[in-house]
Motif scaffolding. Structure first.
Motif, mmCIF file in Angstrom:
data_model
loop_
_atom_site.group_PDB
_atom_site.id
_atom_site.type_symbol
_atom_site.label_atom_id
_atom_site.label_comp_id
_atom_site.label_asym_id
_atom_site.label_seq_id
_atom_site.Cartn_x
_atom_site.Cartn_y
_atom_site.Cartn_z
ATOM 1 N N ILE A 62 0.871 -1.128 0.027
ATOM 2 C CA ILE A 62 -0.085 -0.233 -0.072
ATOM 3 C C ILE A 62 1.057 1.270 0.023
ATOM 4 C CG2 ILE A 62 -1.657 1.397 1.452
ATOM 5 C CD1 ILE A 62 -2.652 -1.556 2.277
ATOM 6 N N GLU A 63 1.865 1.219 0.821
ATOM 7 C CA GLU A 63 2.813 2.492 1.170
ATOM 8 C C GLU A 63 3.695 2.723 -0.152
ATOM 9 O OE1 GLU A 63 4.553 2.085 4.891
ATOM 10 O OE2 GLU A 63 2.908 2.754 5.816
ATOM 11 N N ALA A 64 3.732 1.629 -0.919
ATOM 12 C CA ALA A 64 4.622 1.890 -2.104
ATOM 13 C C ALA A 64 3.692 2.602 -3.244
ATOM 14 C CB ALA A 64 5.189 0.517 -2.875
ATOM 15 N N MET A 65 2.405 2.122 -3.200
ATOM 16 C CA MET A 65 1.712 2.839 -4.327
ATOM 17 C C MET A 65 0.968 4.124 -3.759
ATOM 18 S SD MET A 65 -0.165 -0.393 -6.201
ATOM 19 C CE MET A 65 -1.045 0.583 -7.364
ATOM 20 N N ASN A 66 0.833 4.194 -2.494
ATOM 21 C CA ASN A 66 0.113 5.300 -1.982
ATOM 22 C C ASN A 66 0.589 5.828 -0.688
ATOM 23 O OD1 ASN A 66 -1.898 7.251 -1.326
ATOM 24 N ND2 ASN A 66 -3.703 5.759 -1.233
ATOM 25 N N PRO A 67 1.822 6.293 -0.557
ATOM 26 C CA PRO A 67 2.826 6.588 0.553
ATOM 27 C C PRO A 67 1.952 7.521 1.580
ATOM 28 C CG PRO A 67 3.609 7.362 -1.172
ATOM 29 C CD PRO A 67 2.600 6.760 -1.752
ATOM 30 N N SER A 68 0.970 8.346 1.067
ATOM 31 C CA SER A 68 0.382 9.363 1.794
ATOM 32 C C SER A 68 -0.977 8.828 2.279
ATOM 33 C CB SER A 68 0.043 10.823 1.017
ATOM 34 O OG SER A 68 1.169 11.387 0.496
ATOM 35 N N TRP A 69 -1.230 7.578 2.018
ATOM 36 C CA TRP A 69 -2.418 6.895 2.288
ATOM 37 C C TRP A 69 -3.892 7.813 1.954
ATOM 38 C CZ3 TRP A 69 -3.313 2.335 5.175
ATOM 39 C CH2 TRP A 69 -2.255 1.666 5.353
ATOM 40 N N ASN A 70 -3.926 8.418 0.606
ATOM 41 C CA ASN A 70 -5.005 9.247 0.191
ATOM 42 C C ASN A 70 -5.972 8.246 0.050
ATOM 43 O OD1 ASN A 70 -3.467 11.627 0.127
ATOM 44 N ND2 ASN A 70 -2.341 10.806 -1.932
ATOM 45 N N ASP A 71 -7.267 8.948 -0.086
ATOM 46 C CA ASP A 71 -8.318 8.248 -0.235
ATOM 47 C C ASP A 71 -8.557 8.085 -1.831
ATOM 48 O OD1 ASP A 71 -11.103 7.287 -0.583
ATOM 49 O OD2 ASP A 71 -12.184 8.839 0.569
ATOM 50 N N LEU A 72 -8.825 6.793 -2.473
ATOM 51 C CA LEU A 72 -8.549 6.922 -3.982
ATOM 52 C C LEU A 72 -9.968 6.340 -4.484
ATOM 53 C CD1 LEU A 72 -5.641 4.278 -4.011
ATOM 54 C CD2 LEU A 72 -5.562 6.816 -4.232
ATOM 55 N N TRP A 73 -10.987 6.816 -3.583
ATOM 56 C CA TRP A 73 -12.440 6.540 -4.230
ATOM 57 C C TRP A 73 -12.714 7.401 -5.406
ATOM 58 C CZ3 TRP A 73 -16.099 3.303 -4.939
ATOM 59 C CH2 TRP A 73 -17.497 4.003 -5.294
ATOM 60 N N GLU A 74 -12.330 8.501 -5.480
ATOM 61 C CA GLU A 74 -12.793 9.617 -6.622
ATOM 62 C C GLU A 74 -11.905 9.147 -7.951
ATOM 63 O OE1 GLU A 74 -15.113 11.977 -6.641
ATOM 64 O OE2 GLU A 74 -15.341 11.608 -4.611
ATOM 65 N N GLU A 75 -10.838 8.692 -7.715
ATOM 66 C CA GLU A 75 -10.205 7.987 -8.677
ATOM 67 C C GLU A 75 -10.845 6.743 -9.309
ATOM 68 O OE1 GLU A 75 -5.879 7.363 -8.702
ATOM 69 O OE2 GLU A 75 -5.728 8.854 -7.066
ATOM 70 N N VAL A 76 -11.376 5.669 -8.515
ATOM 71 C CA VAL A 76 -11.880 4.464 -8.990
ATOM 72 C C VAL A 76 -13.181 4.416 -9.132
ATOM 73 C CG1 VAL A 76 -9.783 3.303 -7.973
ATOM 74 C CG2 VAL A 76 -12.065 3.462 -6.548
ATOM 75 N N LYS A 77 -14.152 5.434 -8.577
ATOM 76 C CA LYS A 77 -15.624 5.184 -8.574
ATOM 77 C C LYS A 77 -16.338 5.215 -9.864
ATOM 78 C CE LYS A 77 -17.059 9.725 -8.181
ATOM 79 N NZ LYS A 77 -17.755 10.872 -7.173
ATOM 80 N N ASN A 78 -15.504 5.702 -11.031
ATOM 81 C CA ASN A 78 -16.228 5.698 -12.397
ATOM 82 C C ASN A 78 -15.449 4.849 -13.218
ATOM 83 O OD1 ASN A 78 -18.393 7.442 -11.828
ATOM 84 N ND2 ASN A 78 -17.001 9.076 -11.675
ATOM 85 N N TRP A 79 -14.465 4.103 -12.898
ATOM 86 C CA TRP A 79 -13.435 3.259 -13.529
ATOM 87 C C TRP A 79 -14.021 2.090 -14.326
ATOM 88 C CZ3 TRP A 79 -9.174 -0.345 -11.268
ATOM 89 C CH2 TRP A 79 -8.230 -0.532 -12.139
#
Length: 47
Positions: free
Chosen positions: A30-47
């Motif tokens: 997780i930290e390798a891909m998202n070191p800030s632990w950002n909420d990724l929902w906005e990126e994936v919800k319409n994927w």
């Protein structure tokens, strides 16, 4: 964390591989891909 797969079988195999790992390895992944632990929902919800 998320990744796209062309085949559902590949996605299921990767999920099983991840679930079989230990917590420390999962946190490193997780930290390798998202070191800030950002909420990724906005990126994936319409994927």
């Amino acid at each position: 964390m998320y990744r796209g797969f062309d085949r559902i079988e590949d996605a299921i195999a990767e999920e099983k591989r991840i679930k079989g790992g230990n917590r420390r390895a999962k946190l490193r992944m997780i930290e390798a891909m998202n070191p800030s632990w950002n909420d990724l929902w906005e990126e994936v919800k319409n994927w």
